[in-house]
Write a protein that holds these residues in place. Structure first.
Motif, short mmCIF file in Angstrom:
data_model
loop_
_atom_site.label_atom_id
_atom_site.label_comp_id
_atom_site.label_asym_id
_atom_site.label_seq_id
_atom_site.Cartn_x
_atom_site.Cartn_y
_atom_site.Cartn_z
N ASN A 269 -45.12 -63.00 12.89
CA ASN A 269 -43.81 -63.14 12.25
C ASN A 269 -43.77 -64.39 11.39
O ASN A 269 -44.30 -65.44 11.78
CB ASN A 269 -42.70 -63.24 13.31
CG ASN A 269 -42.67 -62.02 14.22
OD1 ASN A 269 -42.31 -60.92 13.80
ND2 ASN A 269 -43.08 -62.22 15.46
N PHE A 270 -43.11 -64.25 10.24
CA PHE A 270 -42.94 -65.43 9.38
C PHE A 270 -41.95 -66.41 10.02
O PHE A 270 -42.18 -67.62 10.03
CB PHE A 270 -42.43 -64.98 8.00
CG PHE A 270 -42.15 -66.13 7.07
CD1 PHE A 270 -43.20 -66.85 6.49
CD2 PHE A 270 -40.83 -66.52 6.81
CE1 PHE A 270 -42.94 -67.92 5.66
CE2 PHE A 270 -40.58 -67.59 5.97
CZ PHE A 270 -41.62 -68.29 5.39
N ASN A 271 -40.85 -65.88 10.56
CA ASN A 271 -39.85 -66.72 11.25
C ASN A 271 -40.13 -66.65 12.75
O ASN A 271 -39.88 -65.63 13.39
CB ASN A 271 -38.44 -66.22 10.93
CG ASN A 271 -37.38 -67.22 11.34
OD1 ASN A 271 -37.69 -68.33 11.77
ND2 ASN A 271 -36.12 -66.83 11.20
N LYS A 272 -40.65 -67.71 13.29
CA LYS A 272 -41.13 -67.71 14.69
C LYS A 272 -39.96 -67.80 15.67
O LYS A 272 -38.88 -68.29 15.37
CB LYS A 272 -42.05 -68.91 14.96
CG LYS A 272 -43.17 -69.11 14.00
CD LYS A 272 -44.05 -70.27 14.42
CE LYS A 272 -43.39 -71.62 14.39
NZ LYS A 272 -43.10 -72.10 13.06
N PHE A 273 -40.25 -67.36 16.90
CA PHE A 273 -39.42 -67.58 18.08
C PHE A 273 -37.98 -67.10 17.90
O PHE A 273 -37.02 -67.77 18.26
CB PHE A 273 -39.42 -69.07 18.48
CG PHE A 273 -40.79 -69.67 18.56
CD1 PHE A 273 -41.77 -69.09 19.37
CD2 PHE A 273 -41.13 -70.78 17.82
CE1 PHE A 273 -43.05 -69.64 19.44
CE2 PHE A 273 -42.40 -71.33 17.87
CZ PHE A 273 -43.36 -70.77 18.67
N GLU A 274 -37.85 -65.89 17.32
CA GLU A 274 -36.52 -65.30 17.19
C GLU A 274 -36.27 -64.36 18.37
O GLU A 274 -37.20 -63.95 19.07
CB GLU A 274 -36.41 -64.53 15.87
CG GLU A 274 -36.38 -65.43 14.64
CD GLU A 274 -35.24 -66.44 14.68
OE1 GLU A 274 -34.08 -66.03 14.82
OE2 GLU A 274 -35.52 -67.66 14.61
N ARG A 275 -35.00 -64.01 18.58
CA ARG A 275 -34.59 -63.16 19.70
C ARG A 275 -35.39 -61.87 19.77
O ARG A 275 -35.62 -61.21 18.76
CB ARG A 275 -33.09 -62.87 19.58
CG ARG A 275 -32.58 -61.90 20.64
CD ARG A 275 -31.08 -61.69 20.50
NE ARG A 275 -30.60 -60.68 21.44
CZ ARG A 275 -29.33 -60.33 21.57
NH1 ARG A 275 -28.41 -60.93 20.85
NH2 ARG A 275 -28.98 -59.39 22.43
N ARG B 194 -50.92 -78.70 21.93
CA ARG B 194 -51.11 -78.12 20.60
C ARG B 194 -49.77 -77.61 20.08
O ARG B 194 -49.01 -76.98 20.83
CB ARG B 194 -52.09 -76.95 20.66
CG ARG B 194 -53.43 -77.24 21.32
CD ARG B 194 -54.36 -78.03 20.42
NE ARG B 194 -55.67 -78.18 21.03
CZ ARG B 194 -56.72 -77.39 20.77
NH1 ARG B 194 -56.59 -76.39 19.91
NH2 ARG B 194 -57.87 -77.60 21.36
N LYS B 195 -49.53 -77.83 18.81
CA LYS B 195 -48.31 -77.30 18.19
C LYS B 195 -48.53 -75.84 17.81
O LYS B 195 -49.56 -75.49 17.22
CB LYS B 195 -47.96 -78.12 16.95
CG LYS B 195 -46.66 -77.70 16.29
CD LYS B 195 -46.35 -78.57 15.09
CE LYS B 195 -45.09 -78.08 14.38
NZ LYS B 195 -44.80 -78.87 13.18
N LEU B 196 -47.57 -74.99 18.19
CA LEU B 196 -47.65 -73.57 17.83
C LEU B 196 -47.00 -73.43 16.46
O LEU B 196 -45.79 -73.22 16.34
CB LEU B 196 -46.95 -72.71 18.89
CG LEU B 196 -47.52 -72.82 20.31
CD1 LEU B 196 -46.76 -71.90 21.26
CD2 LEU B 196 -49.01 -72.48 20.35
N SER B 197 -47.83 -73.54 15.42
CA SER B 197 -47.25 -73.65 14.07
C SER B 197 -47.28 -72.34 13.29
O SER B 197 -46.27 -71.93 12.73
CB SER B 197 -47.96 -74.75 13.28
OG SER B 197 -49.36 -74.65 13.43
#
Length: 1416
Positions: A645-651, A637-640
Motif C-alpha cells: 500500500n502507498f498509504n501505510k497502516f490504514e484501517r 528498524r523503521k517500517l518505511s
C-alpha cells in the motif's frame, strides 16, 4: 586527629567561578579504625541562586553502618644499596599474626618507590592480626628493571586501646551514651617488628624467586622450610594446559604460603597430559598441612586442565601429603571453575586408586566433601534498566580463619543467562575451613575490550555521509555490545566517512567472545547528505594472550540510504575472512589469512502488519520494529516502505515489509512502537506475521490493542510474544502482584512472583497496608524516603519496609494521604512499630498526622494519631519514632485469606479487553464484596494466563463466583475461559469455568455478568436449576405499577444477583390482583432460600405498587418458597420506601422447642500423659439458662479419652440458647473420694458442642490439664471461641427490623455536601443493600448538623461495618463525615461508626466513599 564519633558535618564551597552552584546528594565517610561508615544524605542545592541561597549546610548522619574494624600499620621498606637494586614492579605484602592474616596490601604511593638505597614509608589500614609472626613480601615481576634487592622491612603496629577515666567510673547512671563516649580516653599502643631480608627478589638473581617470607628479627622460633610439589596432570584427552598455574599451601594454625606461581618445573613444557611436574616452594614452616588451593589464569591457546592430584613433600619432616583432585579446572568443563581447594588423604587411598580406578573417584570425592563446607550463594540483580551484566562475576568469602580466594560465579542453578535484570541466580561455593563468615567481596571483570574499527567508504558518486554512524557487534549465542556511535560530535561526522575514505576508530565495547559472528552498522539519517555507500568494515582485536591480533573483514558494498537500493539505512554484515598476526616464541611474526567457515546466513524476513477494523484504527505516525530471536535481534528498524500500500497502516489493511538480517534463529518476541507524530497517530494494531523466507517458518504475534497516548493504557509501545511461546514474559509485569482485596498493586518490583507465592504459602511473608497522612502545618511535607518497621514479641521485627511513592509523586505533600502495600515478615502479634525517614538535614522535616496499618491476614487495623514532627530542627530532633501498639485504636476489619488468582482469557480473535472487571466470590460462610481486578498494564489479553495474589474473606469452602464487566473502554468485549483460585494457606484449588463472551454484542443474551460454580477435586459445588417466580399484586386500589421491578434471591449458597422482572406471561405486568410469572433458566441453585430483596425504580405514570407475595420455585430441588409482603413500595404510602426485604415464610415452622439434644465431641491431646481412665462431666451455660450436669462415662468395655482420641456423646436437655461457656470436671468412676488421686489429669485439646435442632456448632479451645477431683466444685471454665451458625438458624432470625440511622456532619468550613448520599450496612446475617439517604423538602448534611433516617430491613445481626458514599453531584459535593450511629429498634443496641474524614475528590486520598468500622 581522632575526633571520636562523628555527630554532624559542615560542608560548603566558596561560591567562586562561573558555575559554582552545586547540588549535593549525599556524603559518605568511612572510618575503618572506628569500624563505622557514616551516611549523610543532603539532597539540596548549595547555590546562591537556588532554594534558600545557602552555600554551606550542616548535615546529620541518617545511618551509621558497622564495617570491619581496621588498625593502622606503618611499613618502612629499605631497598639495598647496590647496582640495579631498585624496582618498578608492583610490590605487595601480607601480614600474619596469632589471630589471622591481613588481605594483600599493595605498597605504592605517588613518589618513585623502591629506588636504590631508599627507605620508603607507607601507612596502611588493615585487620588487627594480633602478635605478628611472619610477613610475606614480593612483587609481580612486571615492568622494565623489575629485579629488586630487598634489604629489610620495619613494621609498626598502631593499636588503639580504650581506657576509662576515673571520672567515668564515678559518673551517675543518668548520663547519656554521648557523655560516656566523651569520657573514654583513647590510648595508642605501638609494637615494632624488624624483618631482615638482604636478598634479591628477581627472575635472574639468587634463587630466582619473586616472593619471600620473613620472620621478626631475633624473636621467632619459626624456621624456613622447603616444600617439594609434585603436580600430576591427568591422562584424559586434552588434559594438559598452557595457562599459568598458581598454588597456595595451608598449614594447621601456622598460616599459608600465599599464592605462588609454579614456574620452574623439571620439564621444559609444563602440565602436559600424563606428566609429573616438580616444583620447589620455600616458606616459613607451616606445620601439618590441611589444604591447598590451586588455580590457573585461563590464558594460553588451550587453558583447560585435568588435574589428577598434587603431592607435597615436607623436606624438613620427610613427610608426603597426597591431595587428590581428578577434576577439570576449565571454563567449559565440569562446573566451569578454574580454582580448586584440595584436602590431603591417606596414602592408602592413592594406592587404591592405582589398583581400582572404579571406586577411588567416589571415595576421594566423599573425603573431599566431608572436609569442605558448601555455601549456597544467591545473587539478586536489581530491577532497573540495564541492571544486568554479561561480564564474568567473581566473589570472595572472608571467614574468621581464611577466605575462599576469588571464585568465579559460572553456573547458575536457576537461570541459563546469568545476572539479568530482576533475576535471582543461585551458585554453590565449596571451601575448606574458613571459619565464620565475616564479609564478602563481589565484583566483575568489566569485560570491556578495545576494538580497532576501520570503515571503508566506497569510491562512487555521493558515497559519503554526514549522518551519525553507529555499530553493534554480535558474538555467539546472541551476546552483543551496546549500540555505539563512531563519532563523538557533529564536527567529526562532517570530517569522516567521505567518498573513498578510510576511517579508523578505537572504541571500547563489551567483550562478545572470541568470535564476532555479525555486526550491525547504520546511521540515523539526519543531515543534508545522509545517504552512504559502505564498501566494508574491518575489526581488529588483540588475541587473548596479547601476543598478536586478529582482523575480521565484513563486506557490504551496498547503499545505506532512504532513496537508494531498498531504502534501508541499517545493514547486518557477516564476516568473509580473518587475518591473524601471531608473535611466535622465536620473535617472528606469523601471518595467517583464512576464509570464515560457515558464516551466519543473511535471512530475508517478510513482515505483514495488520491494522484493526475499528473506527480510527489507522495511523500516520512513523512505526518502528525490533525482532528478537534466540540468536539475537534485528535492532530497531523503521517500517518505511510498504510493498502492498502507498498509504501505510490504514484501517483493515495489511502492509508488507521486507527486512534482511543475519539469522535470528527461532523468533519469540517483537517490540513495536510509533513516534506519536503527524495529525492522527493513534493506531489499533491487530497482529504482526513474520515469514522467514529462507526457512519458510512463519511466526504470529497477536496484539489487538491500541498504541495511543489517548486511549486504553496510553502506551505507544508494545512487546508482543509469539503465539506459541510459553517462556517468561517480562512485559506481563508479573512482579507487580495484587495485594489488597481491591487488587491494588503493590510495590513488589524487588520480588519475583514465584518466590512471593512460595513465601505466602509458607506464611513467612504477609502483606501490610499502610496509610500515611501528612500534617497541614507550614513545612509539613518531605521528599525524604520514608520507611516503617513492624515489631512483634521477643525482638522479632520486619526489615525496613520502604514506602516509595508512585511515579509522578516526589513528596509527602502537606495534607496528603498516601497508601502503600508492602510485604514483610509475619511478626505475630504486633507490639510496636517504627516510622522514620532518611533525611538528615535540618530542611528535611516531616509532620506525621496519622498512620494506619492494616494486617489483612490477622483481620485487624491499627490507627495511630501521631501529630508529631520527624525532623532534626523541630520537636525532639528525631527523624524516626517508635509507636507502641497500646497507643493505637485497634479495629477488627475481618480476616482475609491469601489466594493466588489465575485468570485465563480465551485464545479467540479480540478476546482481550480493557474494560473494568469485577469479581464476587461466594462460599458456605458468606460472600466477599465486589472486588475489581486491576488490568495492571497487560493483563486479560488474548490467550494469556494472568496470576496475582488477592486477599479474600474467609468464606471457604467456595461455592461459586460472579464476574461482571462494565462494558466500557475501547475494547469492551471479553472472552473469559476460566478462573482458578488457589488458597495459599491450605493449597485447596477451586476452578471456575465459563468459556463464553461477556459482551452486549457477542454474548447471545447480551450479558456482562456470569456466574460459575466452583469445581473442587473434580466435584461441582452447586447444581444448575431454573427458577420460576410468581409475583402476586394485591387487590387494593392503585396496587399496580408501571415501574421497572428487580429482585435478588438469597439462599444457602449466596445470592442470585440482580434479576430484572422483564418478561412476564402477561403483556401488562404488575396490574391489580394479577399473578405474573417469570422464568430464569441456567441459574445456579441457591439451596434453601431465606429472603428476597425487591425494589422498583419509581418510573412511569403510577409507580406506587402494593405487593402481596412472591412464590419462588427451584426446579432442581422441586421446592417452592413463599415470601409474604402485603405492603406498599411507594413514595407516598406506608413508610415511603421503594425497597423491601421479605423473609421466607417456610422458615416460620422452625419454632424453637423447649427441649433439644446436644452432641458433645471431646478431643484428647496427642501427648504421653493426656489420657484418663476416669469419667468427665460437663455443664452448659447459655443465654436462656444452665443445663444439668452431663456425665461422660468411661468403661472397661468402651474406653474413652485415650491419647489423641475423639469421643462423641449425645444428651437430651432443655434448650439453653446460645452457649456462652462450659464447666468441665474430672471425677472418679466409682465416685469414691479415695479414688481421686492428686497426680491424675486429663489433657483436653478441644470440645465441640452441636445443638441438634438448628445444628449450630460451638467450639471451645481448651488445651489444658484437668485434675481428678472428687468434689464437684473443682472444675475448669471455658468460654466459646467460635460459633458456626447453621443456615436454618440464620433464616429463623430474619425478622423485619427498623434501623435508626444518624449521620453527623463535621463542623469545619465547607463540611456539608449537596451530593446524593448512600449507605450500605453490613452485619453477621448479610447487608442492607445500597440505600439512598433522602428526605422530602429538607436540606440534608449541612455543616455541624445531625440527620436522622429510618431504614427497614431484615435483622442483620451484629453490625460489622458501614459503607457511606456520595455521587459527587451538586455545586459543593465535598463532605466531612464526623460519625454514623445505627440503632436496632428491636433490641435498642446502638453501634457507633466514627469517621472524621473527608469524602472529597480534592482532599486527602481523594475518595468519595468510606468503610467505617464500629468502636465499642
Amino acid at each position: 586527629m581522632d575526633i571520636g564519633k562523628i555527630n554532624r558535618i559542615l560542608i560548603g564551597h566558596d561560591n567562586v567561578g562561573l558555575r559554582s552552584g552545586w547540588f549535593l546528594a549525599s556524603v559518605q565517610i568511612t572510618v575503618p579504625v572506628q569500624g563505622r561508615q557514616y551516611m549523610f544524605p543532603c539532597n539540596r542545592w548549595l547555590d546562591k541562586d537556588e532554594a534558600d541561597g545557602r552555600v554551606e549546610v550542616e548535615v546529620y548522619p541518617s545511618e551509621i553502618v558497622p564495617i570491619e574494624k581496621l588498625i593502622n600499620y606503618e611499613v618502612s621498606v629499605v631497598t639495598g644499596d647496590m647496582r640495579a637494586a631498585g624496582t618498578n614492579a608492583k610490590v605487595f605484602m601480607q601480614i600474619y599474626g596469632e589471630t589471622g592474616k591481613t588481605e594483600l596490601i599493595i605498597l605504592e604511593n605517588r613518589s618513585n618507590n623502591f629506588e636504590r638505597g631508599a627507605t620508603d614509608i607507607f601507612k596502611r589500614e588493615a585487620a588487627d592480626v594480633g602478635k605478628i609472626y611472619k610477613i610475606r613480601i614480593g612483587h609481580d615481576g612486571k615492568g622494565i628493571g623489575d629485579g629488586w634487592f630487598l634489604e629489610s622491612v620495619t613494621l609498626k603496629r598502631l593499636a588503639t586501646k580504650m581506657k576509662e577515666s576515673d571520672k567515668k567510673k564515678k559518673k551517675k547512671k543518668k548520663k547519656s551514651d554521648e557523655e560516656e563516649e566523651e569520657e573514654t580516653k583513647v590510648e595508642e599502643a605501638m609494637d615494632i617488628y624488624t624483618f631482615v631480608a638482604h636478598r634479591w627478589l628477581a627472575k635472574d638473581e639468587g634463587d630466582k624467586e619473586l616472593v619471600v617470607e620473613l620472620v621478626p628479627d631475633g624473636e621467632s622460633a619459626l624456621e624456613e622450610n622447603t616444600y617439594e610439589v609434585h603436580v600430576l596432570t591427568g591422562n584424559v584427552w586434552g588434559a594438559g594446559t598452557d595457562a599459568n598455574v598458581f598454588l597456595s599451601i595451608y598449614g594447621i594454625g601456622r598460616g599459608d604460603t600465599g599464592e605462588r606461581q609454579l614456574k620452574r618445573s623439571n620439564n621444559l613444557n609444563k602440565f602436559e597430559k600424563g606428566q609429573v611436574d616438580v616444583f620447589t616452594i620455600k616458606a616459613i614452616d607451616l606445620g601439618e598441612l590441611k589444604k591447598l588451593r590451586i588455580r590457573h589464569d585461563n590464558s594460553g591457546a588451550s587453558p583447560s586442565w585435568f588435574l589428577e592430584r598434587v603431592e607435597i613433600v615436607d623436606l624438613k619432616e620427610s613427610t608426603t601429603y597426597y591431595f587428590p583432585c581428578q577434576r577439570w579446572l576449565a571454563v567449559e568443563e565440569d562446573d566451569g571453575q578454574i580454582v580448586r581447594e584440595l584436602v590431603p588423604v591417606d596414602e592408602a587411598f592413592v594406592k587404591k586408586d592405582s589398583e581400582n580406578d572404579g571406586q577411588s573417584l567416589a571415595t576421594l570425592g566423599l573425603e573431599q566433601k566431608a572436609k569442605s563446607t558448601t555455601y549456597t550463594v544467591k545473587v539478586k540483580t536489581g530491577d532497573k534498566k540495564n541492571a544486568g551484566t554479561d561480564a564474568n562475576v567473581f566473589i570472595t568469602l572472608y571467614g574468621s580463619k581464611d577466605d575462599t580466594g576469588i571464585v568465579s560465579l559460572k553456573a547458575s542453578k536457576i537461570n541459563k543467562n546469568k545476572f539479568e535484570r530482576g533475576k535471582v541466580d543461585e551458585f554453590t561455593v565449596e571451601s575448606v575451613d574458613i571459619g565464620d563468615l565475616k564479609k564478602i567481596k563481589i565484583g566483575h571483570d568489566n569485560k570491556v575490550v578495545p576494538y580497532e574499527i576501520t570503515v571503508y567508504t566506497s569510491d562512487i558518486f555521493g558515497a559519503g555521509t554526514d549522518a551519525d554512524v553507529f555499530i553493534v557487534l554480535y558474538g555467539s549465542d546472541g551476546i552483543c555490545t551496546q549500540q555505539k556511535s563512531l563519532c563523538l560530535n557533529k564536527r567529526e561526522q562532517r570530517m569522516y566517512f567521505e567518498r573513498n575514505s578510510v576511517n579508523q576508530f578505537i572504541v571500547e565495547l563489551e567483550d562478545v567472545g572470541d568470535v564476532i559472528e555479525k555486526i550491525r552498522i547504520g546511521h540515523k539519517g539526519g543531515g543534508l547528505n545522509s545517504g552512504w555507500h559502505l564498501d566494508r568494515v574491518a575489526i581488529r582485536r588483540l588475541l587473548p594472550n596479547g601476543k598478536g591480533s586478529e582482523t575480521v573483514t565484513f563486506p557490504c558494498e551496498r547503499w545505506l540510504a532512504k532513496s537508494e537500493d531498498d531504502g534501508e539505512i541499517v545493514r547486518e554484515l557477516v564476516p568473509s575472512d580473518i587475518f591473524t598476526e601471531k608473535l611466535m616464541k622465536d620473535g617472528t611474526l606469523k601471518q595467517i589469512e583464512e576464509e570464515v567457515e560457515d558464516p551466519l546466513e543473511v535471512h530475508t524476513y517478510k513482515i505483514s502488519v495488520f491494522t484493526g477494523d475499528i473506527y480510527g484504527a489507522g495511523t500516520d505516525a512513523n512505526v518502528f520494529l525490533n525482532i528478537y530471536g534466540d540468536l539475537g535481534d534485528t535492532g530497531e528498524r523503521k517500517l518505511s516502505k510498504s510493498e502492498t500500500n502507498f498509504n501505510k497502516f490504514e484501517r483493515r489493511q495489511e502492509d508488507t515489509f521486507t527486512i534482511q538480517a543475519v539469522d535470528l534463529g527461532i523468533l519469540y518476541k517483537i517490540k513495536i512502537r510509533h513516534d506519536n507524530s503527524m495529525f492522527s497517530p493513534d493506531w489499533f494494531l491487530e497482529k504482526v506475521e513474520i515469514l522467514d523466507e529462507t526457512t519458510e517458518e512463519s511466526f504470529i504475534f497477536l496484539c489487538e490493542r491500541w498504541l495511543s497516548r489517548k486511549k486504553e493504557d496510553k502506551k505507544i509501545e508494545r512487546t508482543l510474544y509469539e503465539q506459541s511461546y510459553d517462556g517468561e514474559r517480562n512485559s506481563l509485569d508479573d512482579l507487580s502482584l495484587s495485594l489488597s482485596s481491591q487488587d491494588s498493586n503493590a510495590n513488589l518490583k524487588e520480588m519475583k512472583k514465584s518466590s512471593l507465592v512460595k513465601a505466602a504459602e509458607e506464611g513467612t511473608l504477609i502483606p501490610y497496608h499502610i496509610t500515611v497522612t501528612t500534617g497541614t502545618e507550614y513545612d509539613s511535607s518531605t521528599d525524604s524516603r520514608v520507611y516503617i518497621i513492624i515489631m512483634g514479641p521477643q525482638k522479632v521485627q520486619t526489615e525496613r519496609l520502604w514506602l516509595d511513592l508512585p511515579e509522578g509523586k516526589d513528596e509527602f505533600a502537606d495534607g496528603s494521604v498516601e497508601k502503600f502495600s508492602v510485604w514483610g515478615l509475619d511478626v505475630g502479634e504486633i507490639k510496636k512499630q517504627e516510622v522514620g525517614h532518611d533525611g538528615a538535614t535540618p530542611e528535611s522535616c516531616w509532620l506525621v498526622e496519622e498512620l494506619t496499618i492494616i494486617v489483612p491476614t490477622k483481620g485487624v487495623m491499627y490507627n495511630f494519631v501521631c501529630k508529631c514532627w520527624l525532623a532534626r530542627d523541630k520537636g525532639d530532633g528525631l527523624t524516626s519514632r517508635i509507636l507502641n501498639i497500646l497507643d493505637a485504636d485497634c479495629v477488627n476489619v475481618g480476616l482475609k485469606i491469601l489466594y493466588e488468582v489465575t485468570v485465563v482469557t480465551g485464545d479467540i480473535e479480540s478476546g482481550g479487553t480493557d474494560a473494568n472487571i469485577f469479581m464476587t466470590v461466594f462460599g458456605s460462610n458468606g460472600n466477599t464484596e465486589e472486588m475489581q481486578l486491576d488490568k495492571n498494564g497487560d493483563r486479560f489479553e488474548r490467550g494469556q494466563e494472568d496470576s496475582f495474589i488477592m486477599e479474600i474473606a474467609d468464606i471457604a469452602p467456595l461455592r461459586k463466583m460472579r464476574i461482571r464487566t462494565d462494558g466500557k473502554g475501547t475494547r469492551p468485549h471479553w472472552f473469559l475461559e476460566r478462573i482458578i483460585l488457589k488458597n495459599l494457606t491450605n493449597q485447596e484449588v477451586a476452578i471456575f469455568t465459563y468459556g463464553e463472551w461477556l459482551s452486549k454484542l457477542k454474548n447471545a443474551k447480551g450479558s456482562l455478568v456470569c456466574e460459575m460454580p466452583a469445581v473442587i477435586n473434580d466435584e461441582q459445588m452447586m447444581e444448575d436449576t431454573t427458577y420460576t417466580l410468581q409475583v402476586k399484586t394485591s387487590d387494593v386500589g392503585g396496587a399496580g405499577t408501571d415501574a421497572n421491578v428487580s429482585l435478588i434471591l438469597f439462599g444457602e449458597n449466596g445470592d442470585s444477583g440482580t434479576l430484572a422482572l422483564k418478561e412476564s406471561n402477561k403483556s401488562n405486568k404488575f396490574e391489580r390482583n394479577q399473578m405474573d410469572e417469570f422464568n430464569f433458566s441456567d441459574m445456579l441453585s441457591l439451596g434453601d432460600l431465606c429472603k428476597v430483596r425487591i425494589w422498583h425504580d419509581n418510573k412511569g405514570i403510577a409507580p406506587g405498587w402494593h405487593l402481596e407475595y412472591i412464590d419462588v420455585n427451584d426446579s432442581a430441588m422441586d421446592k417452592t418458597f413463599r415470601f409474604q409482603c402485603d405492603r406498599w413500595l411507594a413514595k407516598g404510602e406506608d413508610d415511603g420506601q421503594l425497597i423491601r426485604e421479605l423473609a421466607c415464610a417456610n422458615n416460620d415452622i422452625l419454632e424453637l422447642k423447649e427441649r433439644t439434644a446436644y452432641e458433645i465431641v471431646t478431643v484428647t491431646s496427642d501427648r504421653e500423659d493426656a489420657e484418663t481412665k476416669e469419667n468427665i462431666w460437663i455443664i452448659l451455660e447459655g443465654k436462656l439458662g444452665r443445663s444439668k450436669e452431663f456425665l461422660m462415662e468411661n468403661s472397661s468395655k468402651k474406653r474413652r479419652f485415650e491419647r489423641g482420641a475423639t469421643d462423641t456423646f449425645q444428651f437430651s436437655s432443655k434448650n439453653v440458647g446460645d452457649i456462652a461457656a462450659i464447666c468441665v470436671g474430672h471425677c472418679p468412676k466409682d465416685g469414691k473420694k479415695s479414688s481421686a488421686k492428686a497426680d491424675v489429669f486429663w489433657h483436653v485439646q478441644e470440645i465441640i458442642i452441636t445443638e441438634m435442632e438448628l445444628c449450630n456448632k460451638y467450639f471451645f479451645r481448651c488445651n489444658v490439664k484437668i485434675p481428678l477431683r472428687y468434689k464437684r466444685r473443682d472444675y475448669k471454665v471455658f468460654e466459646c471461641a467460635k460459633v458456626t451458625e447453621s443456615f436454618a438458624s440464620k433464616a429463623r432470625s430474619l425478622v423485619p427490623v427498623k434501623y435508626e440511622t444518624i449521620v453527623v456532619t463535621g463542623f469545619e468550613k465547607g463540611a456539608g455536601t449537596d451530593a446524593n448520599v448512600f449507605i450500605t450496612i453490613f452485619g453477621l446475617n448479610g447487608d442492607s443493600g445500597k440505600r439512598a439517604l433522602k428526605q422530602k423538602f429538607r436540606n440534608l448534611f449541612e455543616r455541624g448538623k445531625t440527620n436522622r433516617f429510618y431504614l427497614e430491613t431484615l435483622d442483620m445481626g451484629e453490625l460489622k461495618k458501614v459503607r457511606i458514599e456520595h455521587d459527587n453531584s451538586g455545586l459543593a459535593p465535598g463532605w466531612l463525615v464526623e460519625r454514623v450511629e445505627i440503632t436496632n429498634s428491636a433490641t435498642g443496641v446502638t453501634t457507633i461508626f466514627p469517621c472524621g474524614k473527608w469524602l472529597d475528590e480534592n482532599r486527602g486520598d481523594g475518595l468519595i466513599w468510606r468503610e467505617l468500622f464500629p468502636r465499642y
